[in-house]
Design a protein around this motif. Structure first.
Motif, PDB file in Angstrom:
ATOM      1  N   SER A  40       0.863  -1.175   0.000  1.00 52.00           N
ATOM      2  CA  SER A  40       0.000   0.000   0.000  1.00 52.00           C
ATOM      3  C   SER A  40       0.903   1.230   0.000  1.00 52.00           C
ATOM      4  CB  SER A  40      -0.938  -0.017   1.212  1.00 52.00           C
ATOM      5  OG  SER A  40      -0.205   0.033   2.409  1.00 52.00           O
ATOM      6  N   PRO A  41       0.338   2.408  -0.229  1.00 50.00           N
ATOM      7  CA  PRO A  41       1.166   3.615  -0.207  1.00 50.00           C
ATOM      8  C   PRO A  41       1.937   3.722   1.113  1.00 50.00           C
ATOM      9  CG  PRO A  41      -1.002   4.119  -1.068  1.00 50.00           C
ATOM     10  CD  PRO A  41      -1.066   2.707  -0.546  1.00 50.00           C
ATOM     11  N   GLY A  42       3.213   3.993   1.015  1.00 55.09           N
ATOM     12  CA  GLY A  42       4.051   4.149   2.190  1.00 55.09           C
ATOM     13  C   GLY A  42       4.750   2.878   2.646  1.00 55.09           C
ATOM     14  N   THR A  43       4.448   1.743   2.017  1.00 56.64           N
ATOM     15  CA  THR A  43       5.139   0.507   2.402  1.00 56.64           C
ATOM     16  C   THR A  43       6.347   0.305   1.493  1.00 56.64           C
ATOM     17  OG1 THR A  43       3.805  -0.930   0.953  1.00 56.64           O
ATOM     18  CG2 THR A  43       3.011  -0.589   3.214  1.00 56.64           C
ATOM     19  N   PHE A  44       7.214  -0.582   1.910  1.00 55.92           N
ATOM     20  CA  PHE A  44       8.380  -0.936   1.109  1.00 55.92           C
ATOM     21  C   PHE A  44       8.542  -2.446   1.157  1.00 55.92           C
ATOM     22  CE2 PHE A  44       9.707  -0.230   5.437  1.00 55.92           C
ATOM     23  CZ  PHE A  44      10.606  -1.251   5.706  1.00 55.92           C
ATOM     24  N   GLU A  45       9.262  -2.992   0.198  1.00 63.83           N
ATOM     25  CA  GLU A  45       9.466  -4.436   0.163  1.00 63.83           C
ATOM     26  C   GLU A  45      10.580  -4.823   1.127  1.00 63.83           C
ATOM     27  OE1 GLU A  45       9.595  -7.898  -3.102  1.00 63.83           O
ATOM     28  OE2 GLU A  45      11.151  -6.373  -3.354  1.00 63.83           O
ATOM     29  N   ARG A  46      10.268  -5.697   2.039  1.00 62.05           N
ATOM     30  CA  ARG A  46      11.247  -6.237   2.997  1.00 62.05           C
ATOM     31  C   ARG A  46      11.756  -7.556   2.436  1.00 62.05           C
ATOM     32  NH1 ARG A  46      14.239  -4.982   7.635  1.00 62.05           N
ATOM     33  NH2 ARG A  46      14.277  -6.827   8.903  1.00 62.05           N
ATOM     34  N   VAL A  47      13.057  -7.678   2.276  1.00 64.48           N
ATOM     35  CA  VAL A  47      13.688  -8.893   1.763  1.00 64.48           C
ATOM     36  C   VAL A  47      14.493  -9.501   2.900  1.00 64.48           C
ATOM     37  CG1 VAL A  47      15.251  -9.844   0.034  1.00 64.48           C
ATOM     38  CG2 VAL A  47      13.806  -7.884  -0.541  1.00 64.48           C
ATOM     39  N   THR A  48      14.245 -10.776   3.184  1.00 63.92           N
ATOM     40  CA  THR A  48      14.853 -11.423   4.353  1.00 63.92           C
ATOM     41  C   THR A  48      15.849 -12.490   3.942  1.00 63.92           C
ATOM     42  OG1 THR A  48      13.085 -13.052   4.486  1.00 63.92           O
ATOM     43  CG2 THR A  48      12.782 -11.010   5.705  1.00 63.92           C
ATOM     44  N   SER A  49      16.660 -12.175   2.943  1.00 64.22           N
ATOM     45  CA  SER A  49      17.539 -13.194   2.362  1.00 64.22           C
ATOM     46  C   SER A  49      18.869 -13.377   3.082  1.00 64.22           C
ATOM     47  CB  SER A  49      17.799 -12.878   0.890  1.00 64.22           C
ATOM     48  OG  SER A  49      18.372 -11.600   0.765  1.00 64.22           O
ATOM     49  N   GLY A  50      19.209 -12.541   4.015  1.00 60.70           N
ATOM     50  CA  GLY A  50      20.472 -12.785   4.695  1.00 60.70           C
ATOM     51  C   GLY A  50      20.980 -11.591   5.472  1.00 60.70           C
ATOM     52  N   GLY A  51      22.146 -11.778   6.031  1.00 61.10           N
ATOM     53  CA  GLY A  51      22.757 -10.721   6.826  1.00 61.10           C
ATOM     54  C   GLY A  51      21.908 -10.368   8.024  1.00 61.10           C
ATOM     55  N   GLY A  52      21.877  -9.111   8.386  1.00 61.18           N
ATOM     56  CA  GLY A  52      21.081  -8.653   9.506  1.00 61.18           C
ATOM     57  C   GLY A  52      19.590  -8.706   9.253  1.00 61.18           C
ATOM     58  N   ASP A  53      19.189  -8.949   8.008  1.00 59.06           N
ATOM     59  CA  ASP A  53      17.769  -9.018   7.656  1.00 59.06           C
ATOM     60  C   ASP A  53      17.253 -10.448   7.563  1.00 59.06           C
ATOM     61  OD1 ASP A  53      17.610  -6.263   7.478  1.00 59.06           O
ATOM     62  OD2 ASP A  53      18.142  -6.244   5.368  1.00 59.06           O
ATOM     63  N   SER A  54      18.064 -11.406   7.894  1.00 61.50           N
ATOM     64  CA  SER A  54      17.673 -12.810   7.760  1.00 61.50           C
ATOM     65  C   SER A  54      16.528 -13.166   8.707  1.00 61.50           C
ATOM     66  CB  SER A  54      18.865 -13.719   8.062  1.00 61.50           C
ATOM     67  OG  SER A  54      18.460 -15.065   8.090  1.00 61.50           O
ATOM     68  N   ASN A  55      15.627 -14.021   8.232  1.00 61.27           N
ATOM     69  CA  ASN A  55      14.551 -14.504   9.085  1.00 61.27           C
ATOM     70  C   ASN A  55      14.784 -15.946   9.531  1.00 61.27           C
ATOM     71  OD1 ASN A  55      13.855 -16.075   6.897  1.00 61.27           O
ATOM     72  ND2 ASN A  55      11.891 -15.101   6.532  1.00 61.27           N
ATOM     73  N   ALA A  56      15.995 -16.438   9.373  1.00 64.70           N
ATOM     74  CA  ALA A  56      16.332 -17.795   9.801  1.00 64.70           C
ATOM     75  C   ALA A  56      16.684 -17.770  11.282  1.00 64.70           C
ATOM     76  CB  ALA A  56      17.510 -18.327   8.985  1.00 64.70           C
ATOM     77  N   GLY A  57      16.512 -18.882  11.919  1.00 61.26           N
ATOM     78  CA  GLY A  57      16.868 -18.981  13.332  1.00 61.26           C
ATOM     79  C   GLY A  57      15.680 -18.756  14.235  1.00 61.26           C
ATOM     80  N   HIS A  58      15.878 -19.026  15.516  1.00 63.35           N
ATOM     81  CA  HIS A  58      14.809 -18.922  16.509  1.00 63.35           C
ATOM     82  C   HIS A  58      13.563 -19.611  15.989  1.00 63.35           C
ATOM     83  CE1 HIS A  58      17.435 -16.185  18.527  1.00 63.35           C
ATOM     84  NE2 HIS A  58      17.358 -15.304  17.568  1.00 63.35           N
ATOM     85  N   GLU A  59      13.710 -20.871  15.638  1.00 65.97           N
ATOM     86  CA  GLU A  59      12.598 -21.557  14.994  1.00 65.97           C
ATOM     87  C   GLU A  59      12.188 -22.823  15.719  1.00 65.97           C
ATOM     88  OE1 GLU A  59      13.474 -23.353  11.139  1.00 65.97           O
ATOM     89  OE2 GLU A  59      15.589 -23.236  11.594  1.00 65.97           O
ATOM     90  N   LEU A  60      10.975 -23.209  15.448  1.00 68.21           N
ATOM     91  CA  LEU A  60      10.431 -24.467  15.944  1.00 68.21           C
ATOM     92  C   LEU A  60      10.364 -25.413  14.750  1.00 68.21           C
ATOM     93  CD1 LEU A  60       7.539 -22.960  18.079  1.00 68.21           C
ATOM     94  CD2 LEU A  60       9.699 -23.869  18.910  1.00 68.21           C
ATOM     95  N   ARG A  61      11.222 -26.420  14.767  1.00 71.90           N
ATOM     96  CA  ARG A  61      11.210 -27.436  13.708  1.00 71.90           C
ATOM     97  C   ARG A  61      11.769 -28.718  14.289  1.00 71.90           C
ATOM     98  NH1 ARG A  61      16.471 -28.140  11.747  1.00 71.90           N
ATOM     99  NH2 ARG A  61      17.731 -26.264  11.816  1.00 71.90           N
ATOM    100  N   ASP A  62      11.447 -29.818  13.646  1.00 73.34           N
ATOM    101  CA  ASP A  62      11.927 -31.108  14.123  1.00 73.34           C
ATOM    102  C   ASP A  62      13.434 -31.214  13.917  1.00 73.34           C
ATOM    103  OD1 ASP A  62       9.386 -31.891  14.895  1.00 73.34           O
ATOM    104  OD2 ASP A  62       8.915 -32.691  12.919  1.00 73.34           O
ATOM    105  N   GLY A  63      14.085 -31.848  14.858  1.00 73.21           N
ATOM    106  CA  GLY A  63      15.525 -32.007  14.807  1.00 73.21           C
ATOM    107  C   GLY A  63      16.114 -31.643  16.152  1.00 73.21           C
ATOM    108  N   PRO A  64      17.411 -31.773  16.272  1.00 77.06           N
ATOM    109  CA  PRO A  64      18.045 -31.478  17.562  1.00 77.06           C
ATOM    110  C   PRO A  64      17.981 -29.987  17.887  1.00 77.06           C
ATOM    111  CG  PRO A  64      19.710 -31.929  15.897  1.00 77.06           C
ATOM    112  CD  PRO A  64      18.370 -32.218  15.265  1.00 77.06           C
ATOM    113  N   ALA A  65      17.822 -29.694  19.175  1.00 75.28           N
ATOM    114  CA  ALA A  65      17.834 -28.303  19.612  1.00 75.28           C
ATOM    115  C   ALA A  65      19.244 -27.743  19.465  1.00 75.28           C
ATOM    116  CB  ALA A  65      17.364 -28.207  21.058  1.00 75.28           C
TER     117      ALA A  65
END
Length: 89
Positions: A40-65
């Motif tokens: 919408s007007p005033g928004t921008f595209e957020r890209v979470t592909s890496g670096g300080g903008d990454s959305n990986a981690g702090h997750e709930l998924r199967d596997g070892p903690a």
């Protein structure tokens, strides 16, 4: 860091989270507990592909903690139940 748009997505495994979304909308999304992500007007595209903008981690998924994994994956209904519970706190 704002790399997930809402609480619901935070509870997803990282590989299922949005890689791109519209950020900057001040309108609250009460269902997913976060901000609306429709462009919408005033928004921008957020890209979470890496670096300080990454959305990986702090997750709930199967596997070892460890290495960012906090616990087991949730079924979709469990995720929604947790979101609803957290709305009451």
């Amino acid at each position: 860091n704002g790399a997930v748009p809402n609480l619901y997505e935070l509870l997803l495994p990282a590989d299922q989270r949005s890689r791109r979304f519209a950020a900057g909308n001040p309108e609250f999304d009460p269902q997913r507990v976060g901000f609306r992500t429709e462009p919408s007007p005033g928004t921008f595209e957020r890209v979470t592909s890496g670096g300080g903008d990454s959305n990986a981690g702090h997750e709930l998924r199967d596997g070892p903690a460890g290495s960012g994994v906090l616990g087991p994956a949730l079924k979709d209904q469990e995720r929604w139940d947790l979101v609803e519970y957290l709305k009451t706190r």
